[in-house]
Scaffold this active site. Structure first.
Site, PDB file in Angstrom:
ATOM      1  N   ILE A   1      35.411  39.158  39.112  1.00  0.00           N
ATOM      2  CA  ILE A   1      35.055  40.539  39.471  1.00  0.00           C
ATOM      3  C   ILE A   1      36.320  41.362  39.241  1.00  0.00           C
ATOM      4  O   ILE A   1      37.389  41.005  39.741  1.00  0.00           O
ATOM      5  CB  ILE A   1      34.584  40.588  40.936  1.00  0.00           C
ATOM      6  CG1 ILE A   1      33.214  39.915  41.054  1.00  0.00           C
ATOM      7  CG2 ILE A   1      34.556  42.025  41.469  1.00  0.00           C
ATOM      8  CD1 ILE A   1      32.755  39.692  42.488  1.00  0.00           C
TER       9      ILE A   1
ATOM     10  N   SER B   1      33.902  34.413  34.617  1.00  0.00           N
ATOM     11  CA  SER B   1      34.793  35.570  34.574  1.00  0.00           C
ATOM     12  C   SER B   1      34.828  36.173  35.976  1.00  0.00           C
ATOM     13  O   SER B   1      33.874  36.030  36.729  1.00  0.00           O
ATOM     14  CB  SER B   1      34.301  36.589  33.551  1.00  0.00           C
ATOM     15  OG  SER B   1      32.982  36.982  33.851  1.00  0.00           O
TER      16      SER B   1
ATOM     17  N   CYS C   1      26.536  44.444  30.836  1.00  0.00           N
ATOM     18  CA  CYS C   1      27.887  44.000  30.459  1.00  0.00           C
ATOM     19  C   CYS C   1      28.269  44.478  29.059  1.00  0.00           C
ATOM     20  O   CYS C   1      29.405  44.313  28.639  1.00  0.00           O
ATOM     21  CB  CYS C   1      27.987  42.487  30.534  1.00  0.00           C
ATOM     22  SG  CYS C   1      27.143  41.820  31.975  1.00  0.00           S
TER      23      CYS C   1
ATOM     24  N   LYS D   1      37.045  35.684  30.585  1.00  0.00           N
ATOM     25  CA  LYS D   1      37.392  34.629  31.532  1.00  0.00           C
ATOM     26  C   LYS D   1      38.739  34.887  32.210  1.00  0.00           C
ATOM     27  O   LYS D   1      38.871  34.716  33.407  1.00  0.00           O
ATOM     28  CB  LYS D   1      37.404  33.288  30.782  1.00  0.00           C
ATOM     29  CG  LYS D   1      37.884  32.100  31.568  1.00  0.00           C
ATOM     30  CD  LYS D   1      36.912  31.766  32.699  1.00  0.00           C
ATOM     31  CE  LYS D   1      37.569  31.001  33.806  1.00  0.00           C
ATOM     32  NZ  LYS D   1      38.248  31.853  34.783  1.00  0.00           N
TER      33      LYS D   1
ATOM     34  N   HIS E   1      36.557  41.010  33.541  1.00  0.00           N
ATOM     35  CA  HIS E   1      35.306  41.556  33.023  1.00  0.00           C
ATOM     36  C   HIS E   1      34.860  42.765  33.844  1.00  0.00           C
ATOM     37  O   HIS E   1      33.911  42.688  34.612  1.00  0.00           O
ATOM     38  CB  HIS E   1      34.262  40.430  33.048  1.00  0.00           C
ATOM     39  CG  HIS E   1      32.922  40.784  32.485  1.00  0.00           C
ATOM     40  ND1 HIS E   1      32.710  41.856  31.637  1.00  0.00           N
ATOM     41  CD2 HIS E   1      31.702  40.186  32.629  1.00  0.00           C
ATOM     42  CE1 HIS E   1      31.434  41.902  31.310  1.00  0.00           C
ATOM     43  NE2 HIS E   1      30.800  40.908  31.901  1.00  0.00           N
TER      44      HIS E   1
END
Ligand SMILES: [Zn+2]
Lengths: 176, 395
Positions: free
Chosen positions: B210, B208, B83, B333, B337
């Protein structure tokens, strides 16, 4: 449910999708579907199924231990570090062929979660609890917690079990 | 070593971007960044692509993006730091310029998670730890990893479900005002409390989504930056650290060690005191893949004492006008993301904040001209903390 039933069910879902896609190709001449937002999407006509083959020779003793009902760790004879998950190399001392020791049976839960949204490959289980327990030798273990009640600080026992429906031997934590 | 500045930024709309493919999505961000920098592809001497992939079809994303965006034959590579992939891409471009290897470089982060169905994405992200000992046998999901942190944190410090909810509510409040955000919608505590459980104690509204999206930045050496723009945003310093693959190997489940180490490294280089860190920054972007992550970030960055991060949220100190505004673009959020793009999206948000160019209702007061990004890869497997400033660094 038997493991073959699960496999069959998954395969059925996949083949239904492929049959539907074949139908679309037949009528429109192309594997293009429309998504929720109305965007055209080309659906891959080549598929890939992967099952990795992971070498376990260096920790073969761990699996032999499981068969005898023991959860084994390795210990470096030079610096006394206990490795769990077990590994046969101590990178600190640059030594190999470590000693095999049994993990203690008792520990304390330091973190846990209940998995509600499961990966498809775990969808045949009901919601499961995963915990990290600090064992009596100070080494942590991650495993399923076989309990209705769960709390941080709870005393737990490490136990070798046969996990159904796959039927393979693994370990879990249960309340003492 | 030379100073490096951001001279152009690009950011796509985040969300379900099934209207474009991976390279088209990347190009949206690259084009915007080139236009802002007033540069052509021929001026870019090196480009880096941050992309995690596996859910999207192209195996070599840097290559298809380079061709589509007319960046060939410039040197390139694809980077991965889970990430924190975007921050890793930024780092590679930054170091290429800092070292004197090139004068102008582009970093683009892109992810298109909707090329695979959601269940397959859950399956793939779950594998992002120590595969054999965590996923194969025990089916840890990505929310599950952070849920382990959340249960330990709540038990130790007495934080409540509602405290996690405060983070989600704040980030949705600002996301509602960000035209690039995936969810442009405020949420209430009631909606939060009623949302579907994902991995106890985390719910859907702790998580968060997809996401598909891309972000890009053009970086230049001091000499070139001064020719290109009157308003460069300097990268003052960056701290990097890593954590164990297997979560059980960590000593503590109430904070993320790698993030604290990365913060201290970045602060040391920028001569910032850890204990008073919040005083230096007008605005910060922290990694809130799950609400608990933002609370731990407050503590790992020195914005709050250990065990008091949730109080910062409870007292609304991270809204605009508070001690230090955090994630006022909606955060992961609500903004979304897209794993490989997130780190660069954070850099774009901070750059635009420092230049007073944030969307209406999300602009923080810029007094010191300094901002920060905190980008955690995996569950503390990678950590990057980057400090940005409108003032030229002295060294
Ligand atoms: Zn040793």
């Amino acid at each position: 449910m038997m493991i073959n039933d699960i496999r069959e069910r998954l395969q059925q879902q996949i083949s239904q999708l492929i049959i539907a896609l074949d139908g679309i190709v037949k009528t429109t001449g192309m594997p293009i579907i429309t998504d929720k937002s109305g965007n055209p999407l080309w659906v891959d006509v080549r598929e890939i199924t992967l099952r990795y083959q992971i070498p376990v020779k260096k920790i073969q003793k761990f699996f032999e231990g499981l068969k005898e009902g023991k959860v084994l760790a390795t210990k470096c004879p030079k610096c006394n570090t206990i490795y769990f998950p077990p590994q046969d190399d101590c990178p600190k001392c640059k030594m190999s062929n470590l000693e095999w020791v049994e993990m203690p049976n008792e520990g304390e839960l330091v973190a846990y979660t209940i998995i509600n949204v499961k990966p498809p490959s775990f969808s045949h289980y009901s919601d499961y609890i995963i915990g990290i327990a600090k064992m009596a030798n100070g080494v942590n273990i991650t495993a399923w917690v076989n309990s209705k009640e769960v709390k941080i600080g709870m005393k737990v026992r490490l136990k070798v079990i046969r996990r159904e429906p796959e039927g393979y031997i693994t370990y879990e934590l249960e309340p003492i | 070593m030379r100073n490096v500045a951001i001279v152009g930024t690009g950011h796509t709309k985040f969300g379900v971007r099934t209207d474009v493919n991976l390279q088209e999505l990347a190009w949206e961000a690259i084009r915007q960044a080139l236009e802002e920098a007033n540069l052509e592809q021929k001026d870019i001497q090196y480009f880096v692509v941050g992309n995690v992939g596996s859910w999207s079809a192209e195996e070599l994303p840097a290559v298809v993006i380079g061709e589509y965006s007319d960046l060939v034959p410039k040197g390139t590579m694809r980077v991965e730091a889970a990430c924190a992939t975007g921050s890793a891409a930024l780092r590679d471009a930054y170091l290429a310029i800092k070292s004197g290897e090139v004068d102008i470089a582009l970093a683009v982060g892109v992810e298109q998670m909707h090329q695979s169905p959601n269940p397959q994405v859950v399956e793939l992200i779950g594998r992002a730890g120590d595969y054999f000992w965590e996923f194969e046998n025990f089916g840890l999901t990505f929310p599950g990893y952070y849920a382990l942190y959340a249960s330990a944190y709540m038990a130790k410090y007495g934080a409540k479900e509602e405290d996690l909810g405060k983070i989600a509510i704040k980030n949705h409040y600002y996301g509602a005002r960000n035209p690039y955000a995936q969810f442009q919608k405020e949420i209430t505590m009631e909606e939060y409390l009623k949302s579907k459980p994902v991995a106890y104690p985390l719910k859907l509204l702790d998580s968060s989504p997809i996401t598909d999206g891309a972000a890009a930045v053009v970086l230049a050496s001091e000499e070139v930056a001064k020719e290109l723009t009157d308003s460069p945003v300097w990268i003052v310093s960056q701290g990097v650290a890593s954590g164990t693959a297997n979560l059980s190997k960590r000593s503590d489940f109430t904070h993320i060690d790698a993030a604290e180490i990365a913060a201290k490294e970045a602060y040391k280089r920028a001569k910032i005191e850890f204990e008073n860190a919040w005083k230096y920054f007008d605005v910060a972007e922290v990694h809130d893949c799950f609400t608990i992550a933002e609370i731990m970030a407050y503590e790992d960055l020195g914005f709050a004492k250990r065990g008091e991060g949730y109080l910062l949220a409870r007292e609304k100190q991270t809204y605009i006008g508070g001690k230090v505004p955090v994630n006022v673009d909606g955060g992961l959020k609500s903004k979304g993301h897209p794993i490989g793009a997130t780190g660069i999206s954070m850099a774009v948000s901070i750059t635009r904040q420092l230049l007073d160019r944030a969307p209406k209702g999300t602009q923080a007061d810029i007094k010191n001209g300094m901002g920060l990004t905190h980008n955690v890869g995996g569950t503390g497997h990678y950590a990057y903390v980057t400090i940005f400033s409108t003032r030229r660094p002295s060294s």
